[in-house]
Scaffold this motif. Structure first.
Motif, PDB file in Angstrom:
ATOM      1  N   ARG A  24     -17.774  -0.147  22.657  1.00 13.69           N
ATOM      2  CA  ARG A  24     -17.780   0.654  21.431  1.00 13.69           C
ATOM      3  C   ARG A  24     -17.166  -0.188  20.315  1.00 13.69           C
ATOM      4  O   ARG A  24     -15.998  -0.064  19.982  1.00 13.69           O
ATOM      5  CB  ARG A  24     -16.991   1.948  21.634  1.00 13.69           C
TER       6      ARG A  24
ATOM      7  N   HIS B 201     -11.024   9.683  20.108  1.00  9.75           N
ATOM      8  CA  HIS B 201     -12.094   9.550  19.107  1.00  9.75           C
ATOM      9  C   HIS B 201     -13.257  10.516  19.346  1.00  9.75           C
ATOM     10  O   HIS B 201     -14.318  10.347  18.762  1.00  9.75           O
ATOM     11  CB  HIS B 201     -12.621   8.108  19.047  1.00  9.75           C
ATOM     12  N   GLU B 202     -13.049  11.502  20.191  1.00  7.80           N
ATOM     13  CA  GLU B 202     -14.089  12.486  20.461  1.00  7.80           C
ATOM     14  C   GLU B 202     -13.594  13.902  20.197  1.00  7.80           C
ATOM     15  O   GLU B 202     -14.228  14.663  19.474  1.00  7.80           O
ATOM     16  CB  GLU B 202     -14.571  12.367  21.915  1.00  7.80           C
TER      17      GLU B 202
ATOM     18  N   ALA C  83     -15.406   5.180  13.335  1.00  9.63           N
ATOM     19  CA  ALA C  83     -15.119   6.407  14.092  1.00  9.63           C
ATOM     20  C   ALA C  83     -13.820   7.061  13.652  1.00  9.63           C
ATOM     21  O   ALA C  83     -13.697   8.271  13.645  1.00  9.63           O
ATOM     22  CB  ALA C  83     -15.075   6.091  15.583  1.00  9.63           C
TER      23      ALA C  83
ATOM     24  N   ASP D 168     -17.469  -0.098  17.254  1.00 10.10           N
ATOM     25  CA  ASP D 168     -17.015   0.607  16.058  1.00 10.10           C
ATOM     26  C   ASP D 168     -15.538   0.977  16.153  1.00 10.10           C
ATOM     27  O   ASP D 168     -14.917   1.359  15.160  1.00 10.10           O
ATOM     28  CB  ASP D 168     -17.849   1.862  15.820  1.00 10.10           C
TER      29      ASP D 168
END
Length: 379
Positions: free
Chosen positions: A125, A144-145, A194, A127
């Motif tokens: 990932r 980050h979710e 993100a 980003d």
């Protein structure tokens, strides 16, 4: 490399270690506090007079070590297997440990439910690349979710919270207890990296001087989280200077310096300063402009704050010396050189009135912190 304490049934297989100071470090410490925990008592190996929580039943196999200062560092460990590794010239420290302790069965290699392959977690990932993407919360880093609410600190208005991961979820703020105001700075939607800017929630006290306990609910989509605290609404008159007289040897001369030349005067809304190693510049712009050094500085601050009848706790965090007076009576005194230390003193208020609070603080050298708060005292 890999660093595991009290680990068991780990398979370290098929890895490449390059440029590490230590490739694989496994150990278990006899006499450590973990041996007295419920987990340690349940999983440790009983020996006469003690319980040992060994690092046991591990496999180190088929790894390659390149430009590694020390390939293996194994201590107080029972190992199942170390073989077929391509070792570097850095050597290993394999003692003291036992390979195949007779008190334990010699198990087969622990089953691995997934085939070993070339999984590349690093770069998966991109980003999220960079330290600025590491956002720590109360219980660990943000994934980050999901939605994470964390307290950022305080500003002139009150307490500040951040809502990470709101994205398309609408953020709502509701005051459950306390005569305070609470609002957020607007929603930041989609786009960019993100870790986009969080939604910031400001919790502020009343316009008058006083202490404002509160409880607020923050809602972001399906996530509801309550936050609570106490806002101290006060105006502090602050004097900051680089002291010459040692406050531990001649406090009267030290105090007299606060009325002399070179003293910077300011007015702030809170004493909540993570001074660190940088000096007192974070206190106010005029203090920063004075460029007072990182060591040997003093702070004298005073305020009048309106308190309701009852028992109130003055709480501080300091490094180094601190003294707090309420209506001329000393309620906290730790006038020495110390690391970050929490203290508390009680102020009795028989009727609603203004109480004068005075703070004296000195920094000797090294790390520094100064925080002062007021809240209802526990009964």
């Amino acid at each position: 490399g890999i660093n595991i304490e009290h680990g068991r049934e780990n398979r370290i297989v098929g890895n490449t270690f390059t440029g590490d100071s230590v490739g694989v470090r496994l150990w278990g410490r006899h006499g450590s506090s973990v041996e007295r925990t419920p987990w340690g008592l349940a999983n440790g190996e009983v020996v006469p007079g003690a319980v040992w929580v060994l690092s046991t039943r591990n496999v180190i196999e088929g790894n390659t070590f390149t430009c590694v200062a020390k390939d293996l560092w194994i201590r107080d460990t029972v190992l199942t297997r170390i073989n077929e590794n391509e070792l570097d010239t850095g050597g290993s420290d394999l003692g003291p440990y036992t390979e195949g302790d007779p008190r334990l069965a010699d198990p087969e290699s622990p089953a691995n439910p997934e085939p070993i392959g070339a999984r590349r977690a690093v770069g998966a990932r991109m980003d999220l690349e960079g330290r600025d993407q590491i956002v720590m919360g109360e219980f660990g880093p943000w994934d980050h979710e999901s939605v994470m609410v964390r307290k950022r600190g305080r500003d002139e208005r009150g307490d500040v919270y951040e809502v990470w991961g709101a994205r398309a979820r609408p953020v709502e703020v509701a005051v459950l207890e306390g005569g305070i105001g609470a609002l957020h700075d607007g929603q930041q939607m989609g786009g960019g990296r993100a870790a986009t800017n969080p939604v910031v929630v400001h919790v502020s006290g009343g316009a008058e001087s006083g202490v404002w306990p509160y409880r607020v609910r923050i809602t972001a989509g399906e996530i509801k989280q309550e936050v609570s605290g106490t806002i101290v609404n006060a105006a502090w008159d602050v004097r900051v200077w680089a002291w010459e007289h040692d406050p531990l040897k001649d406090v009267a001369a030290w105090r007299a310096e606060a009325d002399g030349a070179g003293v910077v005067r300011s007015r702030v809304g809170a004493i909540d300063w993570a001074l660190g190693y940088q000096g007192p510049g974070c206190i106010a712009p005029e203090v920063r402009a004075a460029k007072i050094g990182a060591n040997h500085y003093g702070v004298i601050a005073s305020t009048r704050i309106h308190l309701q009848p009852g028992r109130w706790a003055v709480k501080t965090l300091s490094d180094d010396g601190i003294r707090v007076r309420a209506d001329g009576k000393t309620v906290i005194e730790r006038w020495d050189i110390h690391g970050p230390t929490a203290d508390a003193g009680v102020v009795e208020v028989e009727r609603a009135r203004d109480v004068e609070i005075g703070v004296e603080y000195f920094q000797n050298d090294g790390y520094a912190v100064l925080r002062v708060g007021i809240e209802h005292a526990a009964e």
